[in-house]
Structures are given as structure tokens and as C-alpha cells.
Design a protein around this motif. Structure first.
Motif, PDB file in Angstrom:
ATOM      1  N   SER A 132      49.015  18.965  39.459  1.00  0.00           N
ATOM      2  CA  SER A 132      49.215  20.182  38.491  1.00  0.00           C
ATOM      3  C   SER A 132      50.465  20.488  37.731  1.00  0.00           C
ATOM      4  O   SER A 132      50.673  20.778  36.847  1.00  0.00           O
ATOM      5  CB  SER A 132      48.599  21.524  39.197  1.00  0.00           C
ATOM      6  N   ILE A 133      51.860  20.056  38.895  1.00  0.00           N
ATOM      7  CA  ILE A 133      52.967  20.313  38.334  1.00  0.00           C
ATOM      8  C   ILE A 133      53.043  19.213  37.109  1.00  0.00           C
ATOM      9  O   ILE A 133      53.485  19.414  36.140  1.00  0.00           O
ATOM     10  CB  ILE A 133      53.874  20.099  39.328  1.00  0.00           C
ATOM     11  N   LEU A 134      52.602  17.946  37.400  1.00  0.00           N
ATOM     12  CA  LEU A 134      52.733  17.038  36.326  1.00  0.00           C
ATOM     13  C   LEU A 134      52.012  17.190  35.182  1.00  0.00           C
ATOM     14  O   LEU A 134      52.429  17.004  34.075  1.00  0.00           O
ATOM     15  CB  LEU A 134      52.329  15.541  37.109  1.00  0.00           C
ATOM     16  N   ALA A 135      50.860  17.825  35.325  1.00  0.00           N
ATOM     17  CA  ALA A 135      49.771  17.944  34.045  1.00  0.00           C
ATOM     18  C   ALA A 135      50.633  19.105  33.322  1.00  0.00           C
ATOM     19  O   ALA A 135      50.612  18.715  32.111  1.00  0.00           O
ATOM     20  CB  ALA A 135      48.585  18.419  34.812  1.00  0.00           C
ATOM     21  N   THR A 136      51.102  20.106  33.810  1.00  0.00           N
ATOM     22  CA  THR A 136      52.016  20.852  33.108  1.00  0.00           C
ATOM     23  C   THR A 136      52.945  20.285  32.309  1.00  0.00           C
ATOM     24  O   THR A 136      53.341  20.619  31.195  1.00  0.00           O
ATOM     25  CB  THR A 136      52.365  22.274  33.985  1.00  0.00           C
ATOM     26  N   GLN A 137      53.770  19.714  33.103  1.00  0.00           N
ATOM     27  CA  GLN A 137      54.821  18.797  32.351  1.00  0.00           C
ATOM     28  C   GLN A 137      54.435  18.013  31.176  1.00  0.00           C
ATOM     29  O   GLN A 137      55.132  18.045  29.971  1.00  0.00           O
ATOM     30  CB  GLN A 137      55.661  17.677  33.291  1.00  0.00           C
ATOM     31  N   ILE A 138      53.268  17.498  31.328  1.00  0.00           N
ATOM     32  CA  ILE A 138      52.605  16.719  30.256  1.00  0.00           C
ATOM     33  C   ILE A 138      52.233  17.464  29.083  1.00  0.00           C
ATOM     34  O   ILE A 138      52.631  17.278  27.842  1.00  0.00           O
ATOM     35  CB  ILE A 138      51.528  15.892  30.656  1.00  0.00           C
ATOM     36  N   VAL A 139      51.576  18.513  29.271  1.00  0.00           N
ATOM     37  CA  VAL A 139      51.328  19.382  28.312  1.00  0.00           C
ATOM     38  C   VAL A 139      52.435  20.137  27.624  1.00  0.00           C
ATOM     39  O   VAL A 139      52.395  20.373  26.374  1.00  0.00           O
ATOM     40  CB  VAL A 139      50.492  20.674  29.095  1.00  0.00           C
ATOM     41  N   GLU A 140      53.541  20.262  28.354  1.00  0.00           N
ATOM     42  CA  GLU A 140      54.729  20.848  27.769  1.00  0.00           C
ATOM     43  C   GLU A 140      55.486  19.889  27.007  1.00  0.00           C
ATOM     44  O   GLU A 140      56.650  20.095  26.321  1.00  0.00           O
ATOM     45  CB  GLU A 140      55.623  21.522  28.793  1.00  0.00           C
ATOM     46  N   GLY A 141      55.165  18.628  26.813  1.00  0.00           N
ATOM     47  CA  GLY A 141      55.736  17.489  26.086  1.00  0.00           C
ATOM     48  C   GLY A 141      56.247  16.262  26.567  1.00  0.00           C
ATOM     49  O   GLY A 141      56.848  15.463  25.954  1.00  0.00           O
ATOM     50  N   ALA A 142      56.303  16.346  28.008  1.00  0.00           N
ATOM     51  CA  ALA A 142      56.519  14.903  28.786  1.00  0.00           C
ATOM     52  C   ALA A 142      56.105  13.751  28.012  1.00  0.00           C
ATOM     53  O   ALA A 142      55.018  13.724  27.676  1.00  0.00           O
ATOM     54  CB  ALA A 142      56.314  15.213  30.216  1.00  0.00           C
ATOM     55  N   SER A 143      56.948  12.612  27.714  1.00  0.00           N
ATOM     56  CA  SER A 143      56.341  11.506  27.079  1.00  0.00           C
ATOM     57  C   SER A 143      55.856  10.727  28.309  1.00  0.00           C
ATOM     58  O   SER A 143      56.700   9.940  29.216  1.00  0.00           O
ATOM     59  CB  SER A 143      57.523  10.838  26.408  1.00  0.00           C
ATOM     60  N   VAL A 144      54.810  10.299  28.329  1.00  0.00           N
ATOM     61  CA  VAL A 144      54.067   9.599  29.477  1.00  0.00           C
ATOM     62  C   VAL A 144      52.946   8.513  28.966  1.00  0.00           C
ATOM     63  O   VAL A 144      52.126   9.066  28.215  1.00  0.00           O
ATOM     64  CB  VAL A 144      53.341  10.671  30.558  1.00  0.00           C
ATOM     65  N   ASP A 145      52.753   7.533  29.617  1.00  0.00           N
ATOM     66  CA  ASP A 145      51.861   6.531  29.249  1.00  0.00           C
ATOM     67  C   ASP A 145      50.744   6.458  29.995  1.00  0.00           C
ATOM     68  O   ASP A 145      49.732   6.516  29.444  1.00  0.00           O
ATOM     69  CB  ASP A 145      52.815   4.999  29.193  1.00  0.00           C
ATOM     70  N   LEU A 146      50.940   6.849  31.175  1.00  0.00           N
ATOM     71  CA  LEU A 146      49.670   6.918  32.097  1.00  0.00           C
ATOM     72  C   LEU A 146      49.776   8.008  33.323  1.00  0.00           C
ATOM     73  O   LEU A 146      50.899   7.934  33.804  1.00  0.00           O
ATOM     74  CB  LEU A 146      49.580   5.478  32.913  1.00  0.00           C
ATOM     75  N   PHE A 147      48.634   8.813  33.364  1.00  0.00           N
ATOM     76  CA  PHE A 147      48.712   9.628  34.345  1.00  0.00           C
ATOM     77  C   PHE A 147      47.737   9.489  35.369  1.00  0.00           C
ATOM     78  O   PHE A 147      46.507   9.090  35.062  1.00  0.00           O
ATOM     79  CB  PHE A 147      48.510  11.076  33.628  1.00  0.00           C
ATOM     80  N   ALA A 148      47.918   9.326  36.702  1.00  0.00           N
ATOM     81  CA  ALA A 148      47.199   9.403  37.931  1.00  0.00           C
ATOM     82  C   ALA A 148      47.249  10.854  38.609  1.00  0.00           C
ATOM     83  O   ALA A 148      48.232  10.864  39.104  1.00  0.00           O
ATOM     84  CB  ALA A 148      47.411   8.220  38.433  1.00  0.00           C
ATOM     85  N   SER A 149      45.987  11.333  38.560  1.00  0.00           N
ATOM     86  CA  SER A 149      45.844  12.768  39.453  1.00  0.00           C
ATOM     87  C   SER A 149      45.461  12.723  40.509  1.00  0.00           C
ATOM     88  O   SER A 149      44.432  11.679  41.002  1.00  0.00           O
ATOM     89  CB  SER A 149      45.221  13.816  38.391  1.00  0.00           C
ATOM     90  N   ALA A 150      45.653  13.550  41.413  1.00  0.00           N
ATOM     91  CA  ALA A 150      44.879  13.379  42.760  1.00  0.00           C
ATOM     92  C   ALA A 150      43.610  14.370  42.758  1.00  0.00           C
ATOM     93  O   ALA A 150      42.782  14.677  43.778  1.00  0.00           O
ATOM     94  CB  ALA A 150      45.789  14.142  43.875  1.00  0.00           C
TER      95      ALA A 150
END
Length: 268
Positions: free
Chosen positions: A84-102
Motif C-alpha cells: 500500500s505504501i508503494l501504491a501510494t508512491q505510484i499514485v503520487e507520481g513515482a516513475s515505475v515500469d512494473l509493480f508487484a503487489s502482495a
């Protein structure tokens, strides 16, 4: 494992639709083409991956395999943390190619923001264990013992997948626990148990397997009814979508699934 493992930690990290996002492949292949028509071994550039903290060891392994297959691609140190922390960072603009969530809930945060290039695909599952230091000095045998005043217990914060699963497991068992600390990710919970700072902690089965020299795992009653399913997805703002699709194919393919199984993960 045949490939060298590189430590890559930088922080404490509709099947049909995803098939289109991965280049229109009907099934993952080792040398599939990318969405742009370039052969897999022509991939280049850097790849940014955000992954759940429980994936540290296995994704480090898979990153090594990926770079061996695609030497012109540099997998940047993977960012591991609570999903959820990573998801928030992505929504806030983090530049990410691939996201793998638990968990699927954290992935939905990103999907609802319209930040996915396509759909998602489940690639693994996990269940909870009670981790105790080797020798189990507090004599913990089940969930009820976590409520004992003489047992120091650590859990994840409810907002992250391991915390939500822990709360659900305890609630179903009718056990109320007052933890000595709530950690931001499962790696931190495991760390406190390994070091002896806590008598017990709720972590994933894979964490116990990885830390088998330092902790013992107890299967709590009801664990099989609280299962976390892991999705992955390519981001709409990916700077290297071709490499992201290729990494996803590795995870979903035979080599990736065998690697996940070797680290204790269950089938999606």
C-alpha cells in the motif's frame, strides 16, 4: 539455483487485458517478442520495479536471471516496501515500469487512479505463520498465546497486506492482541523476531522459510482461509514498457513460477 543472486534492495518495496499489455502473447515464453516487435534479446535501457517487501529474495533472484537473459537491460535496485505504501508512491507520481503487489487491494489503488497500462495478472499466493526465535523461548503454540501479557508480539500496520491479513486472521480466531509495535512491512516484523527483540510476529510462510536458521514457524489455525494473492502489472507511465512486459513474462513463465515455488510461494 543456477543463477547468481544479487542483493538489490533500495528501500524498506483481467488476465486477458494483461496478455495484451504483455505484447499480445497467449502464454508466457522465454523468447517472446515485445509489443514493439523487437526480439526479447534486443531489449535495452533501465527497468524500474516496485515490489512487496515479502518478494525481496525471490525478485532479487529473478532480476539476476532477467539480466543474464537481457544483458543490455539494467534492472535498477528494486524498491521493496509495504504494497500500500508503494501504491501510494505510484499514485503520487513515482516513475515505475512494473509493480508487484502482495495483495489485490493495493493494486486496485493504482488501477483506480488509471495508472495501469492494461490489466493485472496473479502470479503467486502466500499465507501467514507465527514466527518465533529459534528455541521458541516464550513457548508460543498458537494465536491465543500472542495475547498473553508476557509475550511481546509484533505485526504489520493494518494498512499493508500482511497487517490486513493478520487482523483478519486474529479476528476470525477471536483473539485480541496488543502488539509492542506495528511495522510498515513484513520484513521489519521478521527482523524484530530474528534479532530477539520480539517473542513472536505474524509474517508470511515464505519469510519463515527464508529465515529458517533464525526463526521457527508455527502454522496458526485458520491460516489456509486467509490467503494473499499477488498481482503484477505494467504501469501506464512506464519508461521502458518493453522490458517491463518481458520481466512480467519471466515471472509468469515456467522459470519464474519454479523460482517462486522454491522460495515457498503458492500457486496464484
Amino acid at each position: 539455483m543456477s543463477s547468481p543472486v544479487r542483493r538489490r534492495v533500495s528501500g524498506v518495496f483481467v488476465a486477458t487485458a494483461l496478455a495484451v499489455a504483455l505484447g499480445g502473447c497467449s502464454a508466457p515464453t522465454e523468447r517472446a517478442t515485445t509489443g514493439t516487435g523487437a526480439a526479447a534479446d534486443e531489449l535495452s535501457g533501465t527497468l524500474t520495479v516496485y515490489a512487496a517487501a515479502s518478494l525481496v529474495s525471490v525478485f532479487d533472484e529473478l532480476a539476476g536471471i532477467f539480466e543474464e537473459r537481457h544483458p543490455a537491460v539494467d534492472v535498477l535496485p528494486i524498491s521493496y516496501d509495504g504494497s500500500s505504501i508503494l501504491a501510494t508512491q505510484i499514485v503520487e507520481g513515482a516513475s515505475v515500469d512494473l509493480f508487484a503487489s502482495a495483495d489485490e487491494r493495493s493494486m486496485a489503488i493504482v488501477a483506480d487512479a488509471g495508472l495501469l497500462a492494461g490489466g493485472t495478472e496473479l502470479f503467486a499466493s502466500n499465507t501467514l505463520r507465527i514466527a518465533v526465535p529459534t528455541g521458541n523461548p516464550a513457548g508460543v503454540t498458537g494465536l491465543a498465546d500472542l495475547a498473553r501479557p508476557d509475550v511481546s508480539t509484533v505485526v504489520c500496520v493494518p494498512a499493508v497486506p500482511c497487517g490486513a491479513a493478520s487482523a483478519k486472521l486474529l479476528d476470525r480466531a477471536g483473539v485480541s492482541v496488543t502488539p509492542v509495535s506495528e511495522e510498515q512491512n513484513v520484513a521489519a516484523v521478521l527482523g524484530k523476531v530474528r534479532s530477539g527483540e520480539a517473542d513472536a510476529g505474524l509474517v508470511y510462510a515464505t519469510d519463515v522459510a527464508i529465515a529458517a536458521r533464525d526463526v521457527e514457524g508455527i502454522v496458526p489455525v485458520g491460516a489456509s482461509d486467509v490467503v494473499n494473492h499477488y498481482p503484477l502489472a505494467v504501469l501506464a507511465n512506464a519508461r521502458n514498457p518493453a522490458a517491463a512486459r518481458a520481466f512480467a513474462r519471466l515471472v509468469l513463465g515456467d522459470a519464474g513460477q519454479k523460482t517462486l515455488t522454491s522460495f515457498g510461494f503458492g500457486a496464484p
